[in-house]
Design a protein around this motif. Structure first.
Motif, PDB file in Angstrom:
ATOM      1  N   VAL A 246       0.878  -1.250  -0.056  1.00  0.00           N
ATOM      2  CA  VAL A 246       0.088   0.001  -0.076  1.00  0.00           C
ATOM      3  C   VAL A 246       0.793   1.158  -0.163  1.00  0.00           C
ATOM      4  N   VAL A 247       0.561   2.107  -0.867  1.00  0.00           N
ATOM      5  CA  VAL A 247       1.078   3.366  -0.832  1.00  0.00           C
ATOM      6  C   VAL A 247       0.344   4.515  -0.002  1.00  0.00           C
ATOM      7  N   ASN A 248       1.111   4.998   0.919  1.00  0.00           N
ATOM      8  CA  ASN A 248       0.365   6.049   1.933  1.00  0.00           C
ATOM      9  C   ASN A 248       0.866   7.260   1.367  1.00  0.00           C
ATOM     10  N   HIS A 249      -0.204   8.092   1.005  1.00  0.00           N
ATOM     11  CA  HIS A 249       0.279   9.585   0.633  1.00  0.00           C
ATOM     12  C   HIS A 249      -0.741  10.238   1.096  1.00  0.00           C
ATOM     13  N   ARG A 250      -0.555  11.811   0.931  1.00  0.00           N
ATOM     14  CA  ARG A 250      -1.430  12.923   1.498  1.00  0.00           C
ATOM     15  C   ARG A 250      -2.203  13.370   0.284  1.00  0.00           C
ATOM     16  N   ILE A 251      -3.489  13.566   0.528  1.00  0.00           N
ATOM     17  CA  ILE A 251      -4.291  14.517  -0.681  1.00  0.00           C
ATOM     18  C   ILE A 251      -4.983  15.530   0.090  1.00  0.00           C
ATOM     19  N   LEU A 252      -5.222  16.618  -0.883  1.00  0.00           N
ATOM     20  CA  LEU A 252      -6.268  17.650  -0.297  1.00  0.00           C
ATOM     21  C   LEU A 252      -7.550  17.675  -1.221  1.00  0.00           C
ATOM     22  N   VAL A 253      -8.601  17.780  -0.356  1.00  0.00           N
ATOM     23  CA  VAL A 253     -10.079  17.662  -0.823  1.00  0.00           C
ATOM     24  C   VAL A 253     -10.657  18.942  -0.261  1.00  0.00           C
ATOM     25  N   ASP A 254     -11.637  19.559  -1.240  1.00  0.00           N
ATOM     26  CA  ASP A 254     -12.466  20.813  -0.869  1.00  0.00           C
ATOM     27  C   ASP A 254     -13.735  19.975  -0.598  1.00  0.00           C
ATOM     28  N   PRO A 255     -14.328  19.746   0.564  1.00  0.00           N
ATOM     29  CA  PRO A 255     -15.896  19.248   0.696  1.00  0.00           C
ATOM     30  C   PRO A 255     -16.736  20.202   0.164  1.00  0.00           C
ATOM     31  N   SER A 256     -16.432  21.465   0.082  1.00  0.00           N
ATOM     32  CA  SER A 256     -17.315  22.519  -0.197  1.00  0.00           C
ATOM     33  C   SER A 256     -17.606  22.603  -1.716  1.00  0.00           C
ATOM     34  N   LEU A 257     -16.811  21.877  -2.695  1.00  0.00           N
ATOM     35  CA  LEU A 257     -17.064  21.879  -4.125  1.00  0.00           C
ATOM     36  C   LEU A 257     -18.008  20.738  -4.625  1.00  0.00           C
ATOM     37  N   PRO A 258     -18.653  21.018  -5.504  1.00  0.00           N
ATOM     38  CA  PRO A 258     -19.380  19.709  -5.983  1.00  0.00           C
ATOM     39  C   PRO A 258     -18.745  18.457  -6.537  1.00  0.00           C
ATOM     40  N   SER A 259     -19.358  17.635  -6.307  1.00  0.00           N
ATOM     41  CA  SER A 259     -18.725  16.210  -6.631  1.00  0.00           C
ATOM     42  C   SER A 259     -18.064  15.812  -7.813  1.00  0.00           C
ATOM     43  N   SER A 260     -18.527  16.459  -8.790  1.00  0.00           N
ATOM     44  CA  SER A 260     -18.040  16.339 -10.126  1.00  0.00           C
ATOM     45  C   SER A 260     -17.648  17.682 -10.530  1.00  0.00           C
ATOM     46  N   TYR A 261     -16.895  18.643  -9.627  1.00  0.00           N
ATOM     47  CA  TYR A 261     -16.376  19.894  -9.789  1.00  0.00           C
ATOM     48  C   TYR A 261     -15.433  19.902 -11.277  1.00  0.00           C
ATOM     49  N   GLY A 262     -15.857  20.598 -12.342  1.00  0.00           N
ATOM     50  CA  GLY A 262     -15.097  20.874 -13.500  1.00  0.00           C
ATOM     51  C   GLY A 262     -15.056  19.595 -14.562  1.00  0.00           C
ATOM     52  N   MET A 263     -15.423  18.546 -14.115  1.00  0.00           N
ATOM     53  CA  MET A 263     -15.597  17.122 -14.651  1.00  0.00           C
ATOM     54  C   MET A 263     -16.777  17.111 -15.837  1.00  0.00           C
ATOM     55  N   ARG A 264     -16.711  16.803 -17.078  1.00  0.00           N
ATOM     56  CA  ARG A 264     -17.878  16.609 -18.108  1.00  0.00           C
ATOM     57  C   ARG A 264     -17.365  15.559 -18.975  1.00  0.00           C
ATOM     58  N   ALA A 265     -18.525  15.020 -19.693  1.00  0.00           N
ATOM     59  CA  ALA A 265     -17.906  14.269 -20.821  1.00  0.00           C
ATOM     60  C   ALA A 265     -17.339  14.993 -21.988  1.00  0.00           C
TER      61      ALA A 265
END
Length: 335
Positions: A246-265
């Motif tokens: 398992v590779v343990n690493h840190r990430i940042l997440v902004d829970p205030s943003l929409p789940s699909s923030y910026g993503m589109r087909a």
């Protein structure tokens, strides 16, 4: 030859200036390859043409001086003015245009070989890999970790370690291969990667998260939610999601943003393997490709937006911060 060399240097300066000012995208690998070839041509010409000519001229000068001195001595003149050795050294000296071409060939060749086959320096230009890598970090990229590739054309000729989930990898941006990107590998060929409601899953298995203290982003002067992500690193293909290290690493997440923030087909090679919904995206990684994501999840243009990275675009595995002039404590290896 001096005029030709001056023209070549003028072209080099013009190309570098335009590159620096953003007038066009440069290709440093190609430029270094061309510089190696040009300086090699000058080095060969110096070794087999120009130097023998200067040595012959110096030898002729010494012979003429010896003949002159012998003739004067025959006439009874013992004291002869003039220092032929000084003139001989001037004849043997390289002109400036050889100093700045043939003289630089060994150095340029060494840099070309080191950069092409061993290690390449890379500067982090954006915050997409925060908190693992920060803007201004100067890192080293292992060019032979995944195999030996021919410079410029990037064709792999010798295989080495397989790409694993969790690797931090530098690659040529699929949309514009003249630009290098750096992201983390989260999906290898055969994997099904889902990023739904800001949670990552690999082959149907949610990747464990553990909340950490908030991370202070100096460039933004704000705090961000920080988590430890335990990404399954080993194992290849579907069904291997929970296998291996398992590779343990840190990430940042902004829970205030929409789940699909910026993503589109959108259309990209292999886009038929992806499904976009209001909650996020799910993709099946095709053979010979990889799914990449930034550790700064809500501030990263990655495979969620422009698709998969083909194997031929791989540059190498990033592994070490060798300098950050704003923070020396950044120096060291990273996960």
């Amino acid at each position: 030859m001096g005029t030709l060399t001056g023209i070549l240097y003028a072209c080099l300066v013009a190309y570098g200036t335009g590159w620096y000012l953003g007038k066009w995208n440069g290709n440093f690998s190609l430029l270094l390859f061309l510089l190696t070839l040009v300086t090699l041509a000058y080095w060969l010409a110096e070794r087999f043409v120009f130097l023998p000519r200067r040595q012959a001229a110096a030898s002729t000068l010494a012979t003429q001086d010896a003949t002159r001195r012998a003739e004067l001595q025959r006439l009874g003149i013992q004291q002869v003015d003039g220092n032929v050795e000084e003139a001989r050294q001037r004849v043997l000296a390289q002109p400036w245009w050889l100093d700045w071409t043939a003289g630089l060939f060994p150095v340029i060749l060494l840099v070309f070989l080191l950069r092409s086959f061993l290690f390449e320096p890379f500067k982090i230009p954006s915050g997409s890999m925060i908190p693992t890598l920060e803007i201004g970090d100067l890192i080293l990229v292992n060019k032979f970790h995944y195999g030996v590739r021919l410079p410029v054309i990037n064709k792999k000729v010798i295989d080495n370690n397989p790409v694993k989930r969790g690797d931090v990898m530098v690659f040529r941006y699929p949309v514009d291969p003249s630009i290098d990107f750096i992201k983390r590998v989260v999906g290898v060929p055969g994997d099904e990667i889902a990023y739904i409601n800001q949670k990552l899953s690999v082959n149907g298995q949610p990747v464990p998260l553990k909340a950490l203290d908030d991370y202070y982003e100096e460039h933004q002067r704000s705090y961000a939610k920080q988590f430890q992500e335990d990404l399954p690193g080993s194992g290849n293909g579907a069904g291997a999601g929970a296998a291996g290290a398992v590779v343990n690493h840190r990430i940042l997440v902004d829970p205030s943003l929409p789940s699909s923030y910026g993503m589109r087909a959108r259309s990209f090679p292999g886009s038929e393997n992806c499904r976009y919904t209001a909650e996020g995206v799910t993709c099946k990684v095709p053979a010979g490709h990889y799914f990449m994501m930034g550790d700064n999840r809500d501030n990263s243009e990655d495979s969620r937006f422009w698709g998969f990275v083909p194997d031929e675009n791989i540059v190498g595995r990033a592994f070490f911060v060798w300098m950050n002039f704003g923070s020396l404590k950044r120096i060291g290896a990273f996960q």
